[in-house]
Design an enzyme around this catalytic site. Structure first.
Site, PDB file in Angstrom:
ATOM      1  N   HIS A 192       0.827  -1.200   0.000  1.00 42.96           N
ATOM      2  CA  HIS A 192       0.000   0.000   0.000  1.00 42.96           C
ATOM      3  C   HIS A 192       0.863   1.253   0.000  1.00 42.96           C
ATOM      4  CE1 HIS A 192      -3.966  -1.635   0.179  1.00 42.96           C
ATOM      5  NE2 HIS A 192      -3.779  -2.278   1.324  1.00 42.96           N
TER       6      HIS A 192
ATOM      7  N   CYS B  83      -0.012   2.452  -4.830  1.00 43.63           N
ATOM      8  CA  CYS B  83      -0.782   3.656  -5.126  1.00 43.63           C
ATOM      9  C   CYS B  83       0.014   4.899  -4.714  1.00 43.63           C
ATOM     10  CB  CYS B  83      -2.107   3.626  -4.375  1.00 43.63           C
ATOM     11  SG  CYS B  83      -3.201   2.264  -4.840  1.00 43.63           S
TER      12      CYS B  83
END
Length: 370
Positions: free
Chosen positions: A179, A235
């Site tokens: 992440h 991301c």
């Protein structure tokens, strides 16, 4: 007359032939309790069902056998060598840190392709670029040795190891699949007002690792003749190393990304190159579009496949191929979580990988060699 009948195993749900089964009674298949005769797979399901159900059933049987008999480290062999090897062997001019975080305790935000990404990159470095396995540190939640769990401390320690004692001719790789988030920038280092971050498995307690930290850890120490490639499949990873030059693929030119504060973000003479999965404001996809039933980070899979089939492409050719492949997959609506992401981005979901560097170079003349 054969009185056997088809029934599902109460433990793993594999269907098998059992004799005298009392309706409603719990029974176990041969893999869980060897008293019955299994039905051949091709007799249980159609070909399409076999692929989905058969494998899952066999895996449940396998885990029911090993449950309570072996430790996790036996089921999942370590991707690291004996830890003592890191200190006992001579230095190598090729070193890498590979980090893949699944976030197993976060069901809602769990990632399924990160371990596959790490394995893919490790195989690529060893088989295609000659990296010694003993000089590749792997951090995942599957590792039994607590030193290789991807906590903030372990990631930072491994990155310090990566750049320590670097010399001319060294080639270093930092790979991250996990992440990535953004947080407000309070140092006036970002044009858009946000710092990019990566999320260690313990980031809720220990905090995220921000782009400023990564720059300090693995960019600033690079001395002349040392090259670092950071490949970040997350991301909001666009400018994750805070490098001063960013290549715009559509415009075919470099732009300055110097902090408004004027803070120094360069190396100490070496070259740092970052390949990021998407722009700072974008999301990166975990997808099964390339291998049915197996999740991968889109950037990682495409990058690895290109480098396996086309060794040493120019950076320009590499990014052209990555963007072309992503566009084709995106148009076919195969990306995992596409429905959610299209809602989030007003039905215009796109993932644009970004190249950044500590110094400009001709992307169609300089070849990538990790």
């Amino acid at each position: 007359m054969d009185m056997r009948r088809s029934t599902p195993c109460s433990r793993c749900r594999q269907r098998f032939m059992a004799k005298s089964v009392t309706k409603g009674a719990d029974v176990e298949c041969p893999s869980c309790k060897p008293n019955y005769l299994p039905i051949p797979a091709d007799e249980q399901y159609s070909s399409s069902q076999q692929q989905h159900y058969g494998l899952r059933s066999r895996m449940r049987c396998f885990y029911s056998q090993v449950r309570g008999k072996v430790h996790q480290s036996t089921v999942t062999p370590s991707l690291n060598p004996d830890p003592s090897a890191f200190n006992s062997m001579k230095r190598s001019s090729k070193r890498a840190v590979l980090c893949g975080i699944t976030y197993n305790n976060w069901k809602q935000y769990r990632l399924k392709g990160t371990i596959n990404d790490v394995r893919n990159m490790r195989d690529l470095l060893i088989n295609n670029f000659g990296y010694p396995g003993h000089f590749i540190r792997v951090l995942t939640e599957e590792e039994a040795d607590p030193r290789f769990i991807p906590t903030r401390k372990n990631i930072e320690d491994s990155l310090s190891w990566l750049v320590s004692d670097s010399r001319q001719g060294d080639s270093l790789v930092f790979f991250y699949s996990g992440h990535g988030l953004r947080q407000p920038d309070f140092n006036n280092d970002e044009d858009d007002g946000f710092d990019e971050t990566i999320c260690p498995v313990d980031f809720q307690e220990a905090g995220m690792i921000v782009d400023n930290d990564l720059n300090t850890l693995i960019v600033r120490p690079l001395t002349p003749g040392v090259t670092l490639h950071a490949i970040v499949d997350a991301c909001h990873s666009g400018t994750i190393l805070d490098l001063p030059k960013v290549y715009m693929s559509e415009e075919k030119n470099w732009v300055n990304s110097i902090p408004p504060s004027g803070a120094e973000k360069r190396t100490s003479g070496g070259l740092a190159i970052s390949i990021s999965a998407c722009l700072d404001h974008q999301a990166a996809a975990d997808t099964s579009a390339f291998t049915a039933g197996k999740m991968n980070g889109a950037l990682t899979y495409i990058l690895a496949e290109i480098l396996k089939k086309l060794p040493g492409p120019t950076y320009g050719d590499l990014f052209d191929l990555i963007n072309e492949t992503l566009n084709n997959v995106n148009q076919s609506s195969c990306l995992a979580n596409t429905r959610f992401l299209r809602r989030l981005f007003n039905s215009n979901f796109s993932q644009t990988p970004l190249l950044s560097s500590s110094a400009e170079f001709d992307v169609y003349k300089k070849h990538l060699f990790l």
